[in-house]
Design an enzyme around this catalytic site. Sequence first.
Site, short mmCIF file in Angstrom:
data_model
loop_
_atom_site.label_atom_id
_atom_site.label_comp_id
_atom_site.label_asym_id
_atom_site.label_seq_id
_atom_site.Cartn_x
_atom_site.Cartn_y
_atom_site.Cartn_z
CG HIS A 1 -10.61 9.40 -4.39
ND1 HIS A 1 -10.24 10.58 -4.99
CD2 HIS A 1 -9.90 9.35 -3.22
CE1 HIS A 1 -9.37 11.22 -4.22
NE2 HIS A 1 -9.13 10.48 -3.15
CG HIS B 1 -14.30 17.52 -8.36
ND1 HIS B 1 -14.23 18.27 -7.22
CD2 HIS B 1 -13.21 16.72 -8.37
CE1 HIS B 1 -13.13 17.95 -6.56
NE2 HIS B 1 -12.49 17.00 -7.22
CG ASP C 1 -9.45 10.56 -12.07
OD1 ASP C 1 -8.22 10.48 -11.99
OD2 ASP C 1 -10.19 10.63 -11.08
N1 CMC Z 1 -22.25 10.91 -14.47
C1 CMC Z 1 -23.60 11.05 -14.41
N2 CMC Z 1 -24.24 11.68 -13.43
C2 CMC Z 1 -23.49 12.21 -12.45
C3 CMC Z 1 -22.08 12.11 -12.44
C4 CMC Z 1 -21.47 11.44 -13.51
N3 CMC Z 1 -20.15 11.30 -13.57
N4 CMC Z 1 -21.61 12.72 -11.34
C5 CMC Z 1 -22.67 13.20 -10.68
N5 CMC Z 1 -23.81 12.89 -11.35
C6 CMC Z 1 -25.16 13.29 -11.00
C7 CMC Z 1 -25.73 12.48 -9.85
O1 CMC Z 1 -26.40 11.33 -10.30
C8 CMC Z 1 -26.63 13.47 -9.18
O2 CMC Z 1 -27.78 13.59 -9.97
P1 CMC Z 1 -29.23 13.81 -9.24
O3 CMC Z 1 -29.12 15.15 -8.58
O4 CMC Z 1 -30.22 13.73 -10.33
O5 CMC Z 1 -29.36 12.69 -8.23
C9 CMC Z 1 -25.89 14.79 -9.33
O6 CMC Z 1 -25.08 14.63 -10.51
C10 CMC Z 1 -24.98 15.12 -8.16
O7 CMC Z 1 -24.14 13.98 -7.91
P2 CMC Z 1 -23.58 13.60 -6.50
O8 CMC Z 1 -23.28 12.15 -6.46
O9 CMC Z 1 -24.48 14.14 -5.42
O10 CMC Z 1 -22.24 14.45 -6.47
P3 CMC Z 1 -21.02 14.26 -5.52
O11 CMC Z 1 -20.41 15.57 -5.33
O12 CMC Z 1 -21.42 13.49 -4.30
O13 CMC Z 1 -20.04 13.30 -6.36
C11 CMC Z 1 -18.34 12.49 -7.76
C12 CMC Z 1 -18.88 13.69 -6.96
C13 CMC Z 1 -16.96 12.83 -8.30
C14 CMC Z 1 -18.22 11.27 -6.86
C15 CMC Z 1 -19.33 12.21 -8.92
O14 CMC Z 1 -19.40 13.32 -9.79
C16 CMC Z 1 -18.95 10.96 -9.70
O15 CMC Z 1 -19.36 9.85 -9.30
N6 CMC Z 1 -18.18 11.09 -10.84
C17 CMC Z 1 -17.72 9.93 -11.56
C18 CMC Z 1 -16.49 9.35 -10.89
C19 CMC Z 1 -15.27 10.22 -11.09
O16 CMC Z 1 -14.96 10.67 -12.18
N7 CMC Z 1 -14.51 10.41 -9.99
C20 CMC Z 1 -13.27 11.20 -10.01
C21 CMC Z 1 -13.42 12.48 -9.24
S1 CMC Z 1 -12.10 13.66 -9.55
C22 CMC Z 1 -10.62 12.98 -9.05
C23 CMC Z 1 -10.62 12.23 -7.78
O17 CMC Z 1 -11.12 12.67 -6.77
O18 CMC Z 1 -10.09 11.13 -7.79
#
Ligand code: CMC
Length: 428
Positions: free
Chosen positions: A266, A307, A363
């Site tokens: 987050h 996201h 971010d």
């Molecule tokens: N890098 C590499 N792979 C990713 C990333 C990433 N940043 N984000 C998602 N994926 C992949 C993930 O491994 C999964 O792949 P697969 O389907 O093969 O298993 C797929 O994309 C879907 O990911 P998810 O974890 O199911 O997606 P989510 O909606 O649960 O997670 C998230 C959203 C923001 C937590 C995630 O994209 C992430 O961890 N990003 C990096 C951390 C980040 O930048 N966070 C800030 C978010 S925006 C501002 C805020 O809220 O603070």
Amino acid sequence: MESESLTVVDNRTGIEYSIPIVDGAIRATDLGQITGLDGTGLLSFDPAYLNTASCRSAVTYIDGDVGILRYRGYPIEQVAEQAGFLETCYLLLEGELPTPSALDRWSDDVRSHTYVHTNINEFLAGFRYDAHPMGMLLGAVGALSTFYPDAKHISDPENRYLQRVRLIAKLPTIAAYIFRHSRGLPYVLPRNDLDYIGNFVNMTFEIGGRHEPNPVLQRALEILFILHADHEQNCSTSAVRSVGSSQVDPFSAVSAGIAALYGPLHGGANEAVLTMLDQIDDLANVPAFVEAVKDGSAGTRLMGFGHRVYKSYDPRATLVKKVADSVFAETGLNPKLEIALELERIALEDEYFVSRKLYPNVDFYSGLIYQAMGYSREYFTVLFALGRLPGWIAQWEEMLTDPETKIARPRQIYTGVAERPFVPLENR
Ligand code: CMC
């Protein structure tokens, strides 16, 4: 007009159920009429709220497929360009843009509550010199509830207004004290002749009674605060709502939001992006790093990418990039920017990221800007918290005044052992 409904046929019994659809949603409790496990009502299972609306809200609208974000109906691009931060707070909290006199009154109210009790100084002094600023912030905001026991009267709108003013006025002061704590610098008292952002920047950077304000950097910080001000039911806001639904005071509820924001998935992502850019170290290492993210060997995701709701470019990231241009024109280029740009370029062309609709989020570039302004990376998420504060309070207020609100209490699917007799210690 005929009401919409969903017909569900239970193929175990052949019974047909009609479930009303209201506002594009079915009520999970309506599933309870269908038999689930052990003869109890059918549950819906959605541990990460992937497809569950937890509330009705009129604060912020997001269309993640096309990258739209609006505060109370106003496009984020227009708010960021034309509003001040306190004006944005008013909009989120009151639902309307303030008139000039309403904005003056609101700004005066905030200005007259910027001081904190001196015991807060002693509370902060108890932290180690290297304490993480987010740990300090969540502790200090939780502690504020003990200074304002009247904040428990959450059903009184006037009282809620007072606590709202206190939170928005005092958090920058506490955040600035935290900044100086890690540097061993004496705290600088609030200056109520300065505006909200100017006062905060002065409290962080003034040395020996002197600080030359840079209007470009201050406006940039203000825009970043505005871009972070609300984002509907994100993890920290849901934490504030969930904890607040127990009817605890707003300082305690907001400290729960700060705890949620601290995490690297987050708000902590802005700090994690800088750590990642350090790890990459050189432009030449970018392609190998992207491959390592994809095959899992990097030990990290591409931080600042992806996201839950945006499946196209995060509109805040577009605006943050513009802010970066104005800041770097003042401070000179952040050497890590080239690495970030190259990461973005490669990721946006790479099938892995394209197929998963992973784009830069708010971010990705914000940390580079905060760093250029002189804030350390551990402090970035504190700046996010200052921006997000009005959203937390607006959503807390909305939750409290919604007649449908009950204490948040999810159900579970029990996967443990069925009943078994207790074994006395001597027989184990
Ligand atoms: N890098 C590499 N792979 C990713 C990333 C990433 N940043 N984000 C998602 N994926 C992949 C993930 O491994 C999964 O792949 P697969 O389907 O093969 O298993 C797929 O994309 C879907 O990911 P998810 O974890 O199911 O997606 P989510 O909606 O649960 O997670 C998230 C959203 C923001 C937590 C995630 O994209 C992430 O961890 N990003 C990096 C951390 C980040 O930048 N966070 C800030 C978010 S925006 C501002 C805020 O809220 O603070």
